[in-house]
Enzyme design. Structure first.
Site, PDB file in Angstrom:
ATOM      1  N   HIS A 120     -20.618 -25.981  19.006  1.00  0.00           N
ATOM      2  CA  HIS A 120     -19.309 -25.885  19.941  1.00  0.00           C
ATOM      3  C   HIS A 120     -18.349 -24.721  19.677  1.00  0.00           C
ATOM      4  O   HIS A 120     -18.139 -24.765  18.392  1.00  0.00           O
ATOM      5  CB  HIS A 120     -18.534 -27.241  19.985  1.00  0.00           C
ATOM      6  CG  HIS A 120     -17.501 -27.177  20.811  1.00  0.00           C
ATOM      7  ND1 HIS A 120     -17.490 -27.396  22.361  1.00  0.00           N
ATOM      8  CD2 HIS A 120     -16.119 -26.763  20.788  1.00  0.00           C
ATOM      9  CE1 HIS A 120     -16.320 -27.082  22.929  1.00  0.00           C
ATOM     10  NE2 HIS A 120     -15.368 -26.829  21.989  1.00  0.00           N
TER      11      HIS A 120
ATOM     12  N   ASP B  88     -12.747 -38.225  29.256  1.00  0.00           N
ATOM     13  CA  ASP B  88     -12.329 -36.960  28.872  1.00  0.00           C
ATOM     14  C   ASP B  88     -12.050 -36.304  30.123  1.00  0.00           C
ATOM     15  O   ASP B  88     -11.313 -35.264  29.952  1.00  0.00           O
ATOM     16  CB  ASP B  88     -13.382 -36.398  27.822  1.00  0.00           C
ATOM     17  CG  ASP B  88     -12.760 -34.768  27.661  1.00  0.00           C
ATOM     18  OD1 ASP B  88     -11.742 -34.688  26.986  1.00  0.00           O
ATOM     19  OD2 ASP B  88     -13.562 -33.859  27.938  1.00  0.00           O
TER      20      ASP B  88
ATOM     21  N   ARG C 200      -4.299 -33.028  31.508  1.00  0.00           N
ATOM     22  CA  ARG C 200      -3.437 -32.133  30.383  1.00  0.00           C
ATOM     23  C   ARG C 200      -3.555 -30.918  31.076  1.00  0.00           C
ATOM     24  O   ARG C 200      -2.416 -29.983  30.514  1.00  0.00           O
ATOM     25  CB  ARG C 200      -4.675 -32.252  29.124  1.00  0.00           C
ATOM     26  CG  ARG C 200      -4.637 -33.475  28.537  1.00  0.00           C
ATOM     27  CD  ARG C 200      -5.727 -33.575  27.387  1.00  0.00           C
ATOM     28  NE  ARG C 200      -5.476 -32.650  26.546  1.00  0.00           N
ATOM     29  CZ  ARG C 200      -6.690 -31.886  25.849  1.00  0.00           C
ATOM     30  NH1 ARG C 200      -7.630 -32.498  25.972  1.00  0.00           N
ATOM     31  NH2 ARG C 200      -6.435 -30.971  24.979  1.00  0.00           N
TER      32      ARG C 200
ATOM     33  N   SER D 189     -11.231 -34.600  22.674  1.00  0.00           N
ATOM     34  CA  SER D 189     -11.845 -34.274  24.039  1.00  0.00           C
ATOM     35  C   SER D 189     -13.170 -33.350  23.567  1.00  0.00           C
ATOM     36  O   SER D 189     -14.355 -33.913  24.301  1.00  0.00           O
ATOM     37  CB  SER D 189     -10.844 -33.044  24.468  1.00  0.00           C
ATOM     38  OG  SER D 189     -11.537 -32.399  25.479  1.00  0.00           O
TER      39      SER D 189
ATOM     40  N   LYS E  71     -17.276 -35.416  23.767  1.00  0.00           N
ATOM     41  CA  LYS E  71     -18.822 -35.067  24.343  1.00  0.00           C
ATOM     42  C   LYS E  71     -19.738 -34.695  23.627  1.00  0.00           C
ATOM     43  O   LYS E  71     -20.872 -34.986  23.834  1.00  0.00           O
ATOM     44  CB  LYS E  71     -18.112 -33.786  25.157  1.00  0.00           C
ATOM     45  CG  LYS E  71     -17.354 -33.952  26.453  1.00  0.00           C
ATOM     46  CD  LYS E  71     -16.632 -32.965  27.096  1.00  0.00           C
ATOM     47  CE  LYS E  71     -15.537 -32.114  26.215  1.00  0.00           C
ATOM     48  NZ  LYS E  71     -14.822 -31.368  26.961  1.00  0.00           N
TER      49      LYS E  71
HETATM   50  N1  URA Z   1     -12.402 -27.582  25.120  1.00  0.00           N
HETATM   51  C1  URA Z   1     -12.499 -29.178  25.414  1.00  0.00           C
HETATM   52  O1  URA Z   1     -13.493 -29.483  25.761  1.00  0.00           O
HETATM   53  N2  URA Z   1     -11.377 -29.786  25.154  1.00  0.00           N
HETATM   54  C2  URA Z   1     -10.132 -29.356  25.000  1.00  0.00           C
HETATM   55  O2  URA Z   1      -9.250 -30.115  24.873  1.00  0.00           O
HETATM   56  C3  URA Z   1     -10.106 -28.014  24.726  1.00  0.00           C
HETATM   57  C4  URA Z   1     -11.168 -27.252  24.425  1.00  0.00           C
END
Ligand code: URA
Length: 446
Positions: free
Chosen positions: A91, A170, A177, A192, A196
């Protein structure tokens, strides 16, 4: 029924007040709120208030773990039973010109891993991997969990969007957000991202946490704080993760934009491409191989140089490209060579000097101005626009030398030129080049 709802709401009000006043929540309380939010019990306005209280007062490690776990279990988790490969992913917190995922997923598949990469769309000034891949005619990113599983089984890798079954809490919370100025919070970002990634059922995760003008985290210190949080929370939840802190004060590679970034990724998959992009891709792959505990076949020992050389050989020998082509075909893409880009216009240096630290974020906004990114959710994209950045921080330049090739419609050039001139300052004194890879954050056990 009315009585029950009132009690439930009162309870949430108390929890919000606890966070507002700097207190802490118990894991069970966090679970109740997230469960209520996933169902109908907790309305958006209460979740937004709680997010704001967290934004101001933070969360301790145990609270972030509970939040991440609850968001993860708002949806389903992949099962890889029967797949005889280690399941891994990467990521990135996102940056200008960051196209590493497009190369890394097939590279890791070529190295023998299974890579179910759930990716995102453009966020702020940064482009999204899914938008970039959709420059390829026919390429589909919306897939069910079953389709993702089947493709990983058949081709080793997939790059797809997070469907409604993956951490749905999320998805809803992120949208809140976004419109309540509560995105930039280390606990909320940690929960967040990891909710995932944990849903992917991974054996190992590498994180590219960027800092600098083109990154979400502007300072190295804030990037480090996020990286430590991500690695620690992942570890607590049973996922081996490590993070590289990498510089985003200038774009990664030369290309910024959708089609042109796919083209640059193809170069790297052919064993060519810019050094910084190739180096970071290999380094992230190396981190995965290291975490997965792979031993060098000849010596039986972990050997860093051998491991990196083997990864590089998968780019140079064409194996990674074969995996990429299989992935594109499996997802409906039709790719027979470089993608077309808009007509090119050069931006020339208006004086002699040295390239100072660039405003990479402005380069991202320039691409959005040209239609290569979205200003609102429904905006269609012009995948053909983009930039080729021809200079790096510290380069000496002469008046009249091309600094950037702009792929744009003729009428757009004047506006873009203004943005780019202020984004690429030329100064009188020499400037040091920027190292790309900073610290590595690894869990204690790794
Ligand atoms: N990427 C995400 O998946 N979540 C966040 O809160 C910020 C960046």
């Amino acid at each position: 029924m009315i009585h029950q709802t009132t009690n439930w709401l009162m309870n949430v009000v108390e929890l919000i007040a606890t966070k507002r006043d700097g207190g802490r929540l118990e894991p069970e309380q966090i679970k109740n709120v997230v469960d209520g939010f996933s169902g109908e019990g907790v309305p958006d306005y209460q979740m937004a208030a709680l997010a704001m209280a967290i934004w101001f007062n933070g969360m301790d490690h145990e609270e972030v773990v509970a939040l991440t776990r609850s968001m993860l279990h708002s949806g389903k988790v992949f099962s890889w039973q029967g797949i005889n490969r280690r399941v891994v992913d990467k990521h990135s917190t996102g940056g200008i010109g960051d196209k590493v995922s497009i190369v890394l997923a097939p590279l890791l598949a070529a190295a023998g891993f299974a890579v179910p990469m759930i990716s995102g769309r453009g966020l702020g000034a940064t482009g999204g991997t899914l938008d970039k891949l959709e420059s390829i005619p026919g390429f589909q990113v919306d897939m069910s969990m079953e389709q993702i599983r089947r493709q990983v089984e058949e081709t080793g890798c997939v790059i797809a969007s997070a469907g409604p079954e993956i951490a749905p809490a999320d998805r809803r919370m992120y949208a809140l957000r976004d419109v309540t100025a509560t995105v930039a919070s280390v606990p909320l970002i940690t929960a967040s991202i990891l909710s995932k990634k944990l849903a992917e059922g991974l054996d190992a995760l590498v994180l590219d946490v960027k800092f600098g003008s083109g990154a979400f985290m502007k300072s190295r210190e804030s990037a480090r704080e996020l990286a430590v949080s991500l690695v620690d929370v992942a570890s607590e939840l049973g996922l081996t993760a490590s993070a590289l802190l990498t510089d985003m004060n200038q774009p990664l590679g030369r290309m910024v934009g959708n089609s042109c970034e796919v083209n640059e990724s193809l170069d790297v998959l052919k064993g060519k491409g810019p050094d910084d992009l190739r180096e970071l891709t290999i380094e992230l792959a190396f981190e995965v191989v290291r975490m997965a505990g792979e031993k060098d076949e000849a010596t039986g020992e972990k050997d860093e140089a051998t491991s990196r050389a083997r990864i590089a050989s998968l780019l140079d020998g064409g194996e990674a490209m074969e995996c990429f082509e299989r992935m594109v075909a499996a997802q409906g893409g039709r790719l027979s060579g470089p993608l077309p880009c808009a007509p090119v216009q050069p931006l020339l240096a208006d004086r002699d000097g040295w390239i100072a630290i660039t405003d990479a974020e402005q380069m991202g906004w320039a691409v959005i101005d040209m239609g290569g990114g979205r200003k609102s959710l429904e905006d269609p994209l012009d995948h053909s626009t983009g930039l080729e950045i021809l200079v790096r921080v510290g380069d000496q330049v002469e008046k009249g030398q091309p600094l950037v090739n702009v792929f744009c419609r003729t009428a757009q050039f004047a506006t873009i030129e203004r943005r780019l001139r202020s984004a690429i300052p030329i100064v009188d004194e020499p400037v040091a080049a920027l190292p790309l890879i900073g610290d590595r954050i690894r869990p204690d056990s790794c």
